[in-house]
Design an enzyme around this catalytic site. Structure first.
Site, PDB file in Angstrom:
ATOM      1  N   HIS A  11      43.582  45.925  46.357  1.00  0.00           N
ATOM      2  CA  HIS A  11      42.201  45.997  45.892  1.00  0.00           C
ATOM      3  C   HIS A  11      42.164  46.397  44.418  1.00  0.00           C
ATOM      4  O   HIS A  11      43.162  46.845  43.859  1.00  0.00           O
ATOM      5  CB  HIS A  11      41.379  46.998  46.718  1.00  0.00           C
ATOM      6  CG  HIS A  11      40.964  46.467  48.056  1.00  0.00           C
ATOM      7  ND1 HIS A  11      41.773  46.565  49.167  1.00  0.00           N
ATOM      8  CD2 HIS A  11      39.847  45.812  48.458  1.00  0.00           C
ATOM      9  CE1 HIS A  11      41.156  46.014  50.206  1.00  0.00           C
ATOM     10  NE2 HIS A  11      39.993  45.545  49.798  1.00  0.00           N
ATOM     11  N   LYS A  38      38.530  51.053  43.473  1.00  0.00           N
ATOM     12  CA  LYS A  38      38.290  51.350  44.884  1.00  0.00           C
ATOM     13  C   LYS A  38      38.701  52.780  45.196  1.00  0.00           C
ATOM     14  O   LYS A  38      39.810  53.210  44.833  1.00  0.00           O
ATOM     15  CB  LYS A  38      39.048  50.369  45.778  1.00  0.00           C
ATOM     16  CG  LYS A  38      38.720  50.535  47.258  1.00  0.00           C
ATOM     17  CD  LYS A  38      39.239  49.374  48.073  1.00  0.00           C
ATOM     18  CE  LYS A  38      38.895  49.531  49.557  1.00  0.00           C
ATOM     19  NZ  LYS A  38      37.439  49.580  49.777  1.00  0.00           N
TER      20      LYS A  38
END
Length: 260
Positions: free
Chosen positions: A150, A154
Site C-alpha cells: 500500500h 496508510k
C-alpha cells in the site's frame, strides 16, 4: 430511485473520489459534504450542504439519505453512533477497526441500518468466496503466505483487506487467524510451523493496493494476486452499497457479500 448521499471526510482522497463519481451518475444526489473545519474551504458543494457537523447534515438532509464514511476508526465510530441515534443508514469503509469497535458496530446495527466492509471491490469479495475452496482443495501440505502493498500514507498494518483474506483462509483450515498469524520474522526463528499464515506488509509511494496470496506445496507454488488500479473501484463499491442500503431494515451489520 435516487439515493441522497452524505459524504463524510469529503475533502479526503476517498471522499473526493466518491463525490466525483456520484456527481456523474443520476442515480445519486449529493445532499451534504462533511469534513473538519479547516478542510472545508477547498470543497465545492454546488447545491449540496457543506458543513463540519454530521448532525447538522442529518437535520437538513432527507430522511432517506445514506451516509458514506471512509475516514478514521474513531471518526467512523462516532458516525455510526450518530446514525444510530437518528435512524439513518450508513456505509462505512474504514479499516483498522479493533475487535471491540467491530462488536460495537454490530450492536449499533440492531438500531439502524449499518454496512461495513474492509474492501468494497468486486474482485476482492469474489476472492473471499474462492480462496477457502482453493485452500480446502489443496490440503494442509501447502503453506499459506500473503504480502500486501500500500501507499506510504496508510496508517494500519496489516491492511484490513489482508486481515479479512487471512480470516477466510484460516477458517478454511479450521484455525482462528489471531492464533496463527505471523507478521514479523527476524533472527534465528527455526522452522516454519505448519499452523501458520504469514501476512507481511510493504509500504511505499502511491500504491493503491496489491494483495498476493501464496500457496506453497511440494514441487509447486500457486500465486493469487489482486491489484487495485485506482480508488475508483472502492468508490464504485461504496456507491453500490449505499444504493442497496437505502430502505434496508436494521437488525444486523451488512457487508459486500449481502450486496452481491
Amino acid at each position: 430511485m435516487t439515493t441522497p448521499l452524505i459524504i463524510m471526510g469529503a475533502a479526503g482522497r476517498m471522499g473526493r473520489t466518491i463525490a466525483a463519481l456520484a456527481g456523474e451518475d443520476a442515480q445519486y444526489a449529493i445532499a451534504a459534504l462533511v469534513d473538519r473545519g479547516e478542510a472545508l474551504s477547498g470543497l465545492q458543494g454546488g447545491s449540496a450542504l457543506v458543513t463540519d457537523s454530521l448532525q447538522t447534515a442529518l437535520d437538513q438532509c432527507p430522511a432517506d439519505a445514506v451516509i458514506i464514511d471512509f475516514t478514521a476508526p474513531a471518526v467512523s465510530m462516532e458516525t455510526a453512533r450518530t446514525a444510530a441515534a437518528s435512524g439513518h443508514a450508513a456505509v462505512i469503509g474504514t479499516t483498522g477497526l479493533t475487535a471491540e469497535q467491530k462488536a460495537e458496530l454490530a450492536e449499533l446495527a440492531r438500531r439502524t441500518p449499518l454496512f461495513w466492509s474492509s474492501n468494497m471491490s468486486v474482485g476482492i469479495n469474489v476472492l473471499y468466496r474462492v480462496l477457502p475452496e482453493l485452500t480446502r482443495a489443496l490440503g494442509d501440505k501447502y503453506d499459506i503466505e500473503m504480502v500486501e502493498l500500500h501507499h506510504n500514507r496508510k496508517k494500519d498494518s496489516p491492511s484490513g483487506t489482508a486481515l479479512s483474506l487471512g480470516e477466510c483462509l484460516a477458517e478454511a483450515r479450521g484455525w482462528q487467524l489471531p492464533d496463527v498469524r505471523c507478521s514479523a520474522r527476524d533472527g534465528l526463528i527455526g522452522a516454519r510451523p505448519k499452523a501458520q499464515i504469514g501476512i507481511q506488509a510493504i509500504r511505499g509511494g502511491d500504491v493503491v493496493g496489491v494483495h498476493t496470496i501464496y500457496f506453497m506445496g511440494p514441487g509447486e507454488r500457486i500465486e493469487v494476486t489482486h491489484q487495485a488500479h485506482s480508488r475508483d473501484t472502492f468508490a464504485q463499491g461504496a456507491l453500490r452499497a449505499a444504493a442497496w442500503m437505502q430502505g434496508r431494515a436494521a437488525g444486523r451489520l451488512y457487508g459486500m457479500q449481502d450486496v452481491f
